[in-house]
Scaffold this active site. Structure first.
Site, short mmCIF file in Angstrom:
data_model
loop_
_atom_site.label_atom_id
_atom_site.label_comp_id
_atom_site.label_asym_id
_atom_site.label_seq_id
_atom_site.Cartn_x
_atom_site.Cartn_y
_atom_site.Cartn_z
N ASN A 297 1.26 -5.46 5.81
CA ASN A 297 1.54 -4.28 4.99
C ASN A 297 0.33 -3.34 5.06
O ASN A 297 -0.78 -3.72 4.69
CB ASN A 297 1.80 -4.73 3.54
CG ASN A 297 2.13 -3.57 2.64
OD1 ASN A 297 1.48 -2.55 2.69
ND2 ASN A 297 3.13 -3.74 1.80
N ASP B 88 0.04 -0.30 3.57
CA ASP B 88 0.04 0.72 2.51
C ASP B 88 -1.36 1.13 2.05
O ASP B 88 -1.62 2.30 1.76
CB ASP B 88 0.78 0.21 1.27
CG ASP B 88 2.27 0.05 1.51
OD1 ASP B 88 2.77 0.55 2.52
OD2 ASP B 88 2.92 -0.59 0.66
N HIS B 89 -2.27 0.14 1.97
CA HIS B 89 -3.57 0.46 1.37
C HIS B 89 -4.49 1.24 2.31
O HIS B 89 -5.49 1.79 1.86
CB HIS B 89 -4.22 -0.79 0.80
CG HIS B 89 -3.44 -1.29 -0.37
ND1 HIS B 89 -3.09 -0.47 -1.42
CD2 HIS B 89 -2.87 -2.49 -0.64
CE1 HIS B 89 -2.37 -1.15 -2.29
NE2 HIS B 89 -2.23 -2.38 -1.84
N HIS C 150 5.75 0.36 2.07
CA HIS C 150 6.56 0.63 0.88
C HIS C 150 6.54 2.12 0.59
O HIS C 150 5.51 2.67 0.20
CB HIS C 150 5.96 -0.16 -0.29
CG HIS C 150 6.75 -0.09 -1.56
ND1 HIS C 150 6.43 -0.84 -2.67
CD2 HIS C 150 7.85 0.62 -1.91
CE1 HIS C 150 7.29 -0.59 -3.63
NE2 HIS C 150 8.15 0.31 -3.21
N ARG D 94 7.11 4.50 -1.83
CA ARG D 94 7.34 4.52 -3.27
C ARG D 94 7.90 5.87 -3.72
O ARG D 94 7.63 6.90 -3.09
CB ARG D 94 6.03 4.26 -4.02
CG ARG D 94 5.65 2.80 -4.05
CD ARG D 94 4.41 2.58 -4.91
NE ARG D 94 4.28 1.17 -5.22
CZ ARG D 94 4.75 0.59 -6.33
NH1 ARG D 94 5.35 1.31 -7.25
NH2 ARG D 94 4.60 -0.70 -6.51
N ARG E 61 2.65 7.36 -3.76
CA ARG E 61 1.22 7.21 -4.06
C ARG E 61 0.40 6.80 -2.85
O ARG E 61 -0.79 7.01 -2.80
CB ARG E 61 1.00 6.23 -5.20
CG ARG E 61 1.31 4.79 -4.85
CD ARG E 61 0.89 3.87 -5.96
NE ARG E 61 1.78 3.98 -7.11
CZ ARG E 61 1.98 2.98 -7.97
NH1 ARG E 61 1.34 1.86 -7.83
NH2 ARG E 61 2.81 3.11 -8.97
N GLU F 209 9.89 -1.46 2.68
CA GLU F 209 10.12 -1.89 1.30
C GLU F 209 10.60 -0.67 0.53
O GLU F 209 10.03 0.41 0.64
CB GLU F 209 8.82 -2.40 0.68
CG GLU F 209 8.35 -3.70 1.28
CD GLU F 209 7.00 -4.11 0.70
OE1 GLU F 209 6.48 -3.44 -0.20
OE2 GLU F 209 6.47 -5.11 1.16
N THR G 206 4.10 -4.17 -7.14
CA THR G 206 5.42 -4.69 -7.50
C THR G 206 5.24 -5.96 -8.34
O THR G 206 4.82 -6.99 -7.83
CB THR G 206 6.23 -4.98 -6.23
OG1 THR G 206 6.11 -3.85 -5.37
CG2 THR G 206 7.69 -5.21 -6.56
N GLU H 27 13.24 -12.45 0.01
CA GLU H 27 11.77 -12.58 0.08
C GLU H 27 11.32 -13.04 -1.30
O GLU H 27 11.59 -12.36 -2.30
CB GLU H 27 11.11 -11.25 0.45
CG GLU H 27 9.58 -11.39 0.46
CD GLU H 27 8.85 -10.19 1.06
OE1 GLU H 27 9.38 -9.55 1.99
OE2 GLU H 27 7.74 -9.91 0.58
N HIS I 8 3.29 -11.31 -1.64
CA HIS I 8 2.62 -10.82 -2.84
C HIS I 8 1.45 -11.73 -3.22
O HIS I 8 1.64 -12.88 -3.58
CB HIS I 8 3.54 -10.69 -4.06
CG HIS I 8 2.93 -9.80 -5.11
ND1 HIS I 8 3.28 -8.48 -5.25
CD2 HIS I 8 1.95 -10.04 -5.99
CE1 HIS I 8 2.54 -7.95 -6.21
NE2 HIS I 8 1.73 -8.87 -6.68
N1 PXP Z 1 6.10 -8.09 -0.17
C1 PXP Z 1 6.56 -7.16 -1.04
C2 PXP Z 1 8.03 -7.03 -1.23
C3 PXP Z 1 5.66 -6.31 -1.72
O1 PXP Z 1 6.14 -5.38 -2.58
C4 PXP Z 1 4.29 -6.42 -1.46
C5 PXP Z 1 3.32 -5.49 -2.13
O2 PXP Z 1 3.37 -5.66 -3.48
C6 PXP Z 1 3.85 -7.40 -0.56
C7 PXP Z 1 4.78 -8.21 0.07
C8 PXP Z 1 2.41 -7.56 -0.20
O3 PXP Z 1 1.66 -7.90 -1.30
P1 PXP Z 1 0.07 -7.94 -1.19
O4 PXP Z 1 -0.40 -6.54 -0.99
O5 PXP Z 1 -0.33 -8.51 -2.51
O6 PXP Z 1 -0.27 -8.81 -0.02
#
Ligand code: PXP
Length: 245
Positions: free
Chosen positions: A9, A11-12, A45, A47, A51, A72, A103, A153, A193
């Site tokens: 992921n 996103d960050h 994701h 959103r 953000r 996502e 989430t 998931e 997560h």
């Molecule tokens: N899977 C889903 C559906 C998520 O929404 C997220 C982010 O909250 C993640 C995986 C990845 O989580 P993390 O950033 O804590 O690894």
């Protein structure tokens, strides 16, 4: 033995970019580097409040990704319309609240069956394989099956946030038995997560686990080590755990 896959992921990367309103660091570049380092898919994701990831990021990643894009998304009309236009290879339906930091719980499939079933069907028509982000609870798994989602998931937040080994073991047992149950009724099982370099191995050992979606811990480590090392190391931990289970 089934392989275990890593969805990274990104996103960050966009969170850091947006903090200063610049056009760098670019999540599109991050996606490419993660793939070169061994990511099996790229997760992002979009959103409602945008953000981090933007519509443009999603469109470009969809065009440039070499593995697959896992989008996502909240099940809202606006986001569903975007998803249908982008047609990602995979989509994961998540609950979304504007005030949350991330989430914070699973989707309540039971209370939203009609809406979720419609979205699964609409995305199926554009070739997108859907998963539902749920807590590892039998009734939610049954509901996911009823609405026709091919994958669930599991939200691993309770496991990841456990404050002592007994509590963590209890959450691991729940994830293990619910993964076996979901598999037994024909659902594919992913998880995500709060997974990190310390806690991922036990989840990767659950034989039915297919893909782990991991963001925060990888991007956090990448600040110090670079993204290539961060992805490679996490994937090696997962694959070793699976091969030696
Ligand atoms: N899977 C889903 C559906 C998520 O929404 C997220 C982010 O909250 C993640 C995986 C990845 O989580 P993390 O950033 O804590 O690894």
């Amino acid at each position: 033995m089934k392989p275990i896959y890593l969805g990274v992921n990104i996103d960050h990367v966009a969170t850091v970019r947006n903090a200063r309103g610049t056009d760098y660091p670019d999540p599109v570049t991050a996606a490419a580097i993660a793939e070169l380092a061994g990511a099996d898919s790229i997760t992002t994701h979009l959103r409602e409040d945008r953000r981090h990831i933007t519509d443009r990021d999603v469109r470009i990643i969809r065009e440039t990704v070499k593995t697959s894009l896992n989008l996502e998304m909240a099940v809202t009309d606006d986001i569903l319309a975007i998803a249908k236009a982008v047609a990602p290879q995979k989509a994961c339906f998540v609950p979304e609240r504007r005030e949350e930091v991330t989430t914070e719980g699973g989707l309540d499939v039971i209370s939203n069956m009609a809406k979720i079933e419609k979205a699964v069907n609409e995305l199926d028509k554009v070739g997108t394989v859907c998963s539902l982000f749920i807590d590892p609870v039998k009734e939610q798994i049954d509901a996911a099956k009823k609405v026709g989602a091919p994958f669930v998931e599991f939200h691993t937040g309770r496991y990841a946030n456990a404050t002592n080994p007994q509590e963590q073991e209890k959450e691991l047992q729940i994830l293990t038995s619910m993964a076996a149950y979901a598999d037994s009724i024909g659902l594919g099982v992913n998880s995500g997560h709060g997974l990190n370099y310390q806690n991922v191995a036990a989840i990767a050992r659950i034989p039915q686990m297919n893909e782990l979606n991991i963001g925060h811990s990888i991007i956090a480590r990448a600040i110090f080590t670079g993204l290539t090392e961060a992805v490679k190391t996490l994937k090696a931990i997962m694959v070793d755990a699976r091969n030696n289970s």
